[in-house]
Design a protein around this motif. Structure first.
Motif, short mmCIF file in Angstrom:
data_model
loop_
_atom_site.label_atom_id
_atom_site.label_comp_id
_atom_site.label_asym_id
_atom_site.label_seq_id
_atom_site.Cartn_x
_atom_site.Cartn_y
_atom_site.Cartn_z
N PRO A 25 0.67 -1.02 -0.06
CA PRO A 25 -0.03 -0.08 -0.09
C PRO A 25 0.84 1.12 0.05
O PRO A 25 2.08 1.37 0.55
CB PRO A 25 -0.84 -0.05 1.29
N SER A 57 -7.78 1.18 2.20
CA SER A 57 -6.80 1.73 3.12
C SER A 57 -6.17 0.59 4.04
O SER A 57 -7.05 -0.20 4.46
CB SER A 57 -6.85 3.11 3.85
N TYR A 65 -2.58 3.35 1.00
CA TYR A 65 -3.67 3.04 -0.07
C TYR A 65 -3.46 2.25 -1.06
O TYR A 65 -2.24 2.11 -1.61
CB TYR A 65 -4.20 4.47 -0.38
N ARG A 66 -4.35 1.45 -1.74
CA ARG A 66 -4.28 0.68 -2.93
C ARG A 66 -5.59 0.78 -3.52
O ARG A 66 -6.68 0.89 -3.00
CB ARG A 66 -3.96 -0.61 -2.50
#
Length: 150
Positions: A25, A57, A65-66
């Motif tokens: 992430p 998240s 984040y992704r």
């Protein structure tokens, strides 16, 4: 129609996450550095993107984040609606009761037809198309030749 900075920058953030999706992430600091968007604005933009389910998240030292969906499943139209609420050229394109002239307006049908082409194009273009450099009207959206005479 003018795209807001919120919509343009949200697309930029999502593209960055898509390009780096194989990594862990991504922190807001890294997103800010890689996209050139200020940290406070990145944080502000991520809230509606997370609320809508486009990003997820993770907390902690390796948090960040992704993308929550594949880039091929996220359209530019969806992102713009999340950030700006609408893609319509005029209010009467969405709601004929907005204007008392809607019933006999000589331009309303023209705006509606143009609006349909614009919305169709934004909905057809996926983040993966942008990454791959697919020409706009090769992405499966409407062709301007399809709207006929105005």
């Amino acid at each position: 129609m003018k795209l807001s900075a919120r919509a343009r920058y949200a697309v930029r953030i999502l593209l960055d996450l898509a390009v780096h999706e194989e990594e862990t992430p991504v922190s807001t600091v890294v997103l800010s550095e890689r996209t050139g968007i200020t940290l406070p604005f990145v944080e502000q933009l991520l809230k509606p993107l997370k609320r809508s389910g486009l990003v997820a998240s993770k907390r902690g030292a390796v948090g960040g984040y992704r993308l929550n969906r594949a880039a091929s499943e996220i359209s530019l139209g969806e992102v713009i609606r999340i950030m700006d609420g609408s893609l319509s050229l005029t209010n009467c394109c969405e709601d004929e009761t907005y204007c008392f002239r809607s019933g006999d307006c000589p331009t309303r049908e023209t705006w509606k037809r143009l609006n349909a082409v614009i919305v169709g194009a934004f909905d057809a273009i996926r983040l993966s198309d942008v990454i791959a450099g697919v020409p706009v009207f090769s992405a499966g959206g409407p062709d301007l030749r399809d709207i006929g005479p105005l």
